[in-house]
Design an enzyme around this catalytic site. Structure first.
Site, PDB file in Angstrom:
ATOM      1  N   HIS A   1       6.035   6.056  -1.306  1.00 46.43           N
ATOM      2  CA  HIS A   1       6.429   4.769  -1.664  1.00 46.43           C
ATOM      3  C   HIS A   1       5.751   3.562  -1.157  1.00 46.43           C
ATOM      4  O   HIS A   1       4.757   3.894  -0.367  1.00 46.43           O
ATOM      5  CB  HIS A   1       7.832   4.844  -1.008  1.00 46.43           C
ATOM      6  CG  HIS A   1       7.600   4.638   0.504  1.00 46.43           C
ATOM      7  ND1 HIS A   1       7.698   5.771   1.372  1.00 46.43           N
ATOM      8  CD2 HIS A   1       7.649   3.791   1.451  1.00 46.43           C
ATOM      9  CE1 HIS A   1       7.683   5.460   2.530  1.00 46.43           C
ATOM     10  NE2 HIS A   1       7.560   4.191   2.752  1.00 46.43           N
TER      11      HIS A   1
ATOM     12  N   HIS B   1       0.862  -1.195   0.150  1.00 52.04           N
ATOM     13  CA  HIS B   1      -0.050   0.221   0.030  1.00 52.04           C
ATOM     14  C   HIS B   1       0.946   1.142   0.016  1.00 52.04           C
ATOM     15  O   HIS B   1       2.152   1.239   0.216  1.00 52.04           O
ATOM     16  CB  HIS B   1      -0.753  -0.191   1.189  1.00 52.04           C
ATOM     17  CG  HIS B   1      -0.053   0.166   2.660  1.00 52.04           C
ATOM     18  ND1 HIS B   1       0.468  -0.805   3.036  1.00 52.04           N
ATOM     19  CD2 HIS B   1       0.233   1.308   3.249  1.00 52.04           C
ATOM     20  CE1 HIS B   1       1.240  -0.619   4.149  1.00 52.04           C
ATOM     21  NE2 HIS B   1       1.212   0.872   4.011  1.00 52.04           N
TER      22      HIS B   1
HETATM   23  P1  ATP Z   1       5.550  -3.633  10.806  1.00 50.62           P
HETATM   24  O1  ATP Z   1       5.664  -2.520  11.866  1.00 50.62           O
HETATM   25  O2  ATP Z   1       5.394  -4.937  11.705  1.00 50.62           O
HETATM   26  O3  ATP Z   1       7.000  -3.633  10.454  1.00 50.62           O
HETATM   27  P2  ATP Z   1       4.111  -2.024   9.056  1.00 50.62           P
HETATM   28  O4  ATP Z   1       4.988  -1.148   9.465  1.00 50.62           O
HETATM   29  O5  ATP Z   1       3.642  -2.252   7.834  1.00 50.62           O
HETATM   30  O6  ATP Z   1       4.539  -3.381  10.147  1.00 50.62           O
HETATM   31  P3  ATP Z   1       2.584  -0.396  10.836  1.00 50.62           P
HETATM   32  O7  ATP Z   1       3.761  -0.378  11.468  1.00 50.62           O
HETATM   33  O8  ATP Z   1       1.129  -0.567  11.401  1.00 50.62           O
HETATM   34  O9  ATP Z   1       2.770  -1.669   9.855  1.00 50.62           O
HETATM   35  O10 ATP Z   1       2.491   0.653   9.846  1.00 50.62           O
HETATM   36  C1  ATP Z   1       1.257   0.948   9.021  1.00 50.62           C
HETATM   37  C2  ATP Z   1       1.786   1.734   7.873  1.00 50.62           C
HETATM   38  O11 ATP Z   1       2.420   3.062   8.430  1.00 50.62           O
HETATM   39  C3  ATP Z   1       3.057   1.324   7.059  1.00 50.62           C
HETATM   40  O12 ATP Z   1       3.088   1.733   5.821  1.00 50.62           O
HETATM   41  C4  ATP Z   1       4.273   2.103   7.792  1.00 50.62           C
HETATM   42  O13 ATP Z   1       5.450   2.186   7.132  1.00 50.62           O
HETATM   43  C5  ATP Z   1       3.805   3.491   8.402  1.00 50.62           C
HETATM   44  N1  ATP Z   1       4.365   3.740   9.423  1.00 50.62           N
HETATM   45  C6  ATP Z   1       4.413   3.132  10.577  1.00 50.62           C
HETATM   46  N2  ATP Z   1       4.963   3.844  11.519  1.00 50.62           N
HETATM   47  C7  ATP Z   1       5.259   4.976  10.965  1.00 50.62           C
HETATM   48  C8  ATP Z   1       5.673   6.123  11.406  1.00 50.62           C
HETATM   49  N3  ATP Z   1       6.110   6.342  12.840  1.00 50.62           N
HETATM   50  N4  ATP Z   1       5.951   7.195  10.651  1.00 50.62           N
HETATM   51  C9  ATP Z   1       5.465   7.124   9.399  1.00 50.62           C
HETATM   52  N5  ATP Z   1       4.762   5.984   8.918  1.00 50.62           N
HETATM   53  C10 ATP Z   1       4.760   4.864   9.711  1.00 50.62           C
END
Ligand code: ATP
Ligand code: MG
Length: 202
Positions: free
Chosen positions: A133, A46
């Site tokens: 991205h 996504h």
């Molecule tokens: P994981 O944390 O297990 O790697 P994930 O990052 O895909 O999984 P989430 O952490 O719930 O899942 O994040 C959901 C989305 O939000 C992802 O696209 C992630 O890159 C983005 N994201 C997560 N944390 C942040 C942050 N602190 N700032 C910006 N984007 C974020």
């Protein structure tokens, strides 16, 4: 409840990204390294517009309403995949991604409205400028440094090549409010709200 706002990737584009992940995995396989990356599940690919983090029920109602209104004030627009890239750097790889381009003006307009709307609701502002991205893989926390560097060097070379296999473009018609449940086998995402962009010729 952990949530974020995103643009979904159509399934045929996800299949193209999946093929690219496989191509890169095959390249790395030949290096015979311990596993250094965690690859995003195809379903989970996504484009994040705004990560929100923990939200209360009342906040989610406001987000849903606000997002619906915001989406309804924008027309559908086109996006496409661009090149392979990474965060932080090829020497210090955290996230391997495919960049997004296309109607950058429309995308940035939508994203900056989502950003200011989220900030108004009290969600901490993102320090990084928006860099659209799709995450293909993340480095594993426990990856041996030298193995990760070797893999990154290979990926850097792959990123320097032309990528005609990534020539996909599509029309964005909705914004999504998504729930994320983190777990052992990777996060699980589910749609809380789909907010259509308005089709309006005027
Ligand atoms: P994981 O944390 O297990 O790697 P994930 O990052 O895909 O999984 P989430 O952490 O719930 O899942 O994040 C959901 C989305 O939000 C992802 O696209 C992630 O890159 C983005 N994201 C997560 N944390 C942040 C942050 N602190 N700032 C910006 N984007 C974020
Ligand atoms: Mg995360």
């Amino acid at each position: 409840m952990r949530t974020f706002i995103a643009i979904e990737i159509p399934s045929e584009v996800k299949q193209g990204l999946r093929a690219e992940q496989q191509r890169l995995r095959d390249l790395l396989e030949k290096l015979d390294l311990p596993p250094v990356l965690r690859w995003t599940n195809t379903d989970n690919l996504h484009l994040t517009l705004r990560f929100l983090g923990e939200t209360q029920a009342q906040q989610r109602r406001l987000i849903q309403e606000g997002l619906a209104g915001l989406a309804a004030a924008h027309q559908p627009f086109t996006l496409s995949l661009s090149r392979l890239g990474c965060f932080r750097s090829w020497k210090n790889l955290r996230v391997l991604w495919v960049g997004i381009e296309g109607n950058a003006v429309a995308l940035h307009a939508v994203q900056s409205e989502v950003e200011s709307f989220a900030t108004q609701l009290g969600f901490g502002a993102d320090k990084q400028p928006f860099s659209p991205h799709v995450t293909l893989a993340r480095s594993r926390r426990n990856a041996p440094r030298s193995a990760l560097r070797t893999a990154s060097e290979q990926l850097r070379r792959a990123a320097a090549q032309e990528t005609p296999q990534l020539e996909f473009h599509w029309s964005v018609r909705d914004l999504y409010f998504i729930r994320s449940v983190l777990g052992e086998g990777g996060p699980r995402y589910s749609t809380l709200a789909r907010c259509p962009l308005r089709f309006d010729s005027q």
